[in-house]
Design a protein around this motif. Structure first.
Motif, PDB file in Angstrom:
ATOM      1  N   GLU A 369       0.833  -1.207   0.000  1.00  0.00           N
ATOM      2  CA  GLU A 369       0.000   0.000   0.000  1.00  0.00           C
ATOM      3  C   GLU A 369       0.865   1.253   0.000  1.00  0.00           C
ATOM      4  OE1 GLU A 369      -3.597   2.099   2.613  1.00  0.00           O
ATOM      5  OE2 GLU A 369      -2.591   0.300   3.361  1.00  0.00           O
ATOM      6  N   GLN A 372       2.312   1.724  -3.398  1.00  0.00           N
ATOM      7  CA  GLN A 372       1.283   2.157  -4.332  1.00  0.00           C
ATOM      8  C   GLN A 372       0.984   3.645  -4.160  1.00  0.00           C
ATOM      9  OE1 GLN A 372      -0.157  -0.574  -6.384  1.00  0.00           O
ATOM     10  NE2 GLN A 372      -0.235   1.298  -7.562  1.00  0.00           N
ATOM     11  N   GLN A 373       0.910   4.087  -2.922  1.00  0.00           N
ATOM     12  CA  GLN A 373       0.644   5.496  -2.658  1.00  0.00           C
ATOM     13  C   GLN A 373       1.789   6.363  -3.163  1.00  0.00           C
ATOM     14  OE1 GLN A 373      -0.216   5.797   1.537  1.00  0.00           O
ATOM     15  NE2 GLN A 373      -2.353   5.214   1.270  1.00  0.00           N
ATOM     16  N   GLU A 575     -11.121   1.788   0.987  1.00  0.00           N
ATOM     17  CA  GLU A 575      -9.973   1.478   0.137  1.00  0.00           C
ATOM     18  C   GLU A 575      -9.898   2.373  -1.098  1.00  0.00           C
ATOM     19  OE1 GLU A 575     -10.673  -2.562  -0.856  1.00  0.00           O
ATOM     20  OE2 GLU A 575     -10.438  -3.312   1.176  1.00  0.00           O
ATOM     21  N   THR A 578      -6.568   4.427  -1.922  1.00  0.00           N
ATOM     22  CA  THR A 578      -5.463   3.640  -2.466  1.00  0.00           C
ATOM     23  C   THR A 578      -5.726   3.237  -3.903  1.00  0.00           C
ATOM     24  OG1 THR A 578      -4.908   2.792  -0.272  1.00  0.00           O
ATOM     25  CG2 THR A 578      -4.094   1.543  -2.158  1.00  0.00           C
TER      26      THR A 578
END
Length: 596
Positions: A369, A372-373, A575, A578
């Motif tokens: 995560e 990805q961010q 979610e 994200t």
């Protein structure tokens, strides 16, 4: 994997949840091979394959491996020696062909192409490419195994720049080090594109985590760092090395085209220093809050299509790479052991020196995560985004989210407001809502136009604050149904008409259901129309997010793919933040690749 023979390695192997990640990977590969081994042993015995009398050329098992360019020469040397020494798997000689290929290219191919590739083994430089290759699960199946080497991510500087920041005695955190480099008039900082380089992405993620610990407006500081890196960005790790000043001479250091510092792996610095002379060698800073590792995971590709001999041979080669002889070859090229430990023979030639904390434990690997961010932040920071956010306001958005005392709309709004913090003042974002007969005969309504988040708004606020307030005010329309298709087409046409060159233009649609407007355009007609009006010179991908278990990802994906976008699914609306960043990053990469 330890450096032992295969039988010893698996004797007593546990399978509990407490197993370390690398051990669990070995179990994963071993488990996929158990049945093949059981059957293969009988076949091998009947066919004489366990005999060592056959000529290698006649009985050899051939494997093809794609390896990250930095480690490929070492792996090829091990493979060539294995061939020369007639190393065998189940009595058959082991012939491995090693081809150097950028990890991001392999990952993108595996994630998007379901065709069986022409290689059985992949050795990327980081786990993050394995995660990207797995993607949504629609691509080629892969099975990650043990790491075979490691190398910490560092900040490398030419000697004069390093001395100006107090090297080697002065120690910095990631945030402090990049801030010091940015402030110094003697340091020009470069990096490889984090969308294509694990080194660049791991470093930028570490900078973000370090900056967050400092408190204050960390997002702004990280965005500023990303902007600076983008100005001196190279496509890959080899290219970023080419931007360095070749000496400490005044003329070379004064050349504005040359960098004095780059984000680099220790192994890349080792290889560079082996060929450089004098002032062209590099000194390494190892941030005191920990250096992430490139970890080179050995990965099987579409293992189910490999025959027994190939599966066994692939496992045999993985074992071989972790044996002392192969590890010595890797160490001589500047790689560390799998656990990140290294002696002076690796560190000193790479540019490390005490009291720099090069021997401390590696930083914990960032979560998928967090990566990805960071990628999403990178994409929107570097290119700047122009997004039309289109939110489903149908009555079903009032449904309570399981495990939360909030409606689907309330959780969606909170996630959108949180996502807003990832965008810079130069990004342009607008807001629409949609439900049947929301605005007369139309299923959609424009609430906030897409303008720069940093622009002033009425009442002394900014557009960012106005948009956050508009998100917070969204409410489900009682009795409203999902007027999806007409809304998609209208939002797409509007984004095309207001396209801004030089920005990442996209439409982000969030819906919790399928189209329910019987009077709207049909799905087939919508797809045909989108195909007809799509303009490669003015790309506007639709990024469609199916929210909740009733939403149909396949439906929105089929429509969005026509525009160069894609469909995504979130069961929990929390979610959404994200997934928006993931969608932007993926579409941004695809757009960049298409332009090349």
């Amino acid at each position: 994997m330890g450096r032992h023979s295969l039988p010893d390695e698996y004797a007593g192997e546990g399978s509990g949840d407490g197993s370390p990640p690398r051990r669990r990977r070995t179990v994963a590969i071993a488990t996929t091979l158990v049945l093949a081994v059981a059957a293969g042993t009988a076949v091998a015995a009947q066919g004489g394959l366990l005999s060592f009398s056959k000529n290698c050329e006649d009985s050899a098992v051939h494997l093809s491996m794609m390896a990250s360019p930095d480690i490929a020469p070492s792996i090829r040397a091990v493979a060539d020696k294995a061939r020369k020494d007639e190393v065998r798997s189940d009595g058959r000689c082991l012939y491995v062909t090693v081809v150097a290929r950028d990890s991001y290219k392999v990952a993108d191919t595996l994630s998007s192409d379901a065709r069986t590739p022409d290689f059985q083994v992949w050795l990327p430089d980081s786990d993050l490419w394995v995660d990207r290759a797995k993607g949504s699960g629609d691509g080629v199946p892969i099975t990650p195994g043990d790491s075979v080497a490691s190398s910490p991510v560092t900040l490398a500087m030419v000697p004069s720049a390093a001395r100006s920041l107090g090297w080697p005695k002065k120690k910095y955190s990631w945030a402090e080090l990049t801030a010091a480099a940015m402030k110094s008039d003697k340091v020009r900082l470069g990096a490889a594109d984090p969308a294509r380089s694990a080194t660049g992405l791991l470093a930028l993620t570490s900078i973000g985590a370090s900056s967050e610990k400092q408190g204050g407006d960390s997002d702004t500081r990280v965005a500023a760092t990303a902007k600076l890196l983008a100005q001196r960005m190279s496509d890959g790790d080899n290219q970023v090395l080419e931007t360095l000043a070749q000496s400490d001479s005044g003329a070379e250091q004064g050349n504005p085209e040359r960098n004095q510092a780059v984000l680099l792996s220790e192994q890349a610095a080792f290889a560079h220093n082996a060929e450089a002379t004098g002032g062209g060698k590099l000194d390494l800073f190892y941030p005191k809050d920990g250096t992430p590792l490139l970890n080179y995971p050995y990965t099987l590709v579409d293992e189910s299509r490999m025959n027994t001999s190939e599966s066994r041979a692939a496992l045999r080669f993985m074992t071989l790479l972790n044996e002392p002889g192969a590890q010595d070859v890797l160490a001589k090229s500047g790689f560390r052991d799998v656990d990140g430990t290294a002696g002076e023979s690796v560190v000193a030639p790479a540019g490390g020196r005490k009291p720099q904390p090069y021997a401390t434990s590696a930083a914990a690997a960032p979560t998928a995560e967090a990566l990805q961010q960071t990628l999403g932040l990178w994409t929107i920071t570097v290119q700047s985004a122009r997004l039309t956010t289109v939110v489903d306001a149908s009555g079903s958005m009032a449904t309570i989210v399981p495990g939360r005392n909030q409606s689907r709309m309330d959780v969606t709004k909170a996630s959108l407001i949180q996502a807003l913090n990832q965008f810079t003042p130069n990004d342009e974002i607008g807001l629409w809502e949609f439900a049947t007969t929301l605005d007369g005969d139309k299923d959609y309504r424009k609430l906030v136009p897409a303008t720069r988040l940093g622009d002033p708004a009425k009442g002394g606020s900014t557009h960012r604050e106005k948009l956050a307030a508009a998100f917070a005010a969204l409410k489900p329309v009682p009795g409203g149904a999902t007027g999806l298709y007409d809304t998609m087409l209208a939002a797409y046409k509007d984004a095309q008409a207001t396209y801004v060159k030089g920005k990442f233009n996209a439409v982000v649609i969030l819906t919790d259901g399928s189209n329910q407007d019987s009077l709207s355009i049909s799905r087939s007609a919508l797809i045909a129309e989108l195909k007809r009006i799509a303009d490669p010179e003015r790309p506007v991908p639709l990024l469609a997010i199916a929210v909740g278990p009733e939403a149909d990802r396949e439906e929105v994906n089929e429509i969005a793919e026509v525009t160069g976008g894609g469909g995504y699914q979130v069961i929990d609306p929390a979610e959404i933040q994200t997934v928006i960043l993931q969608a932007i990053m993926t579409a941004g990469q695809s757009s960049h690749a298409a332009q090349e």
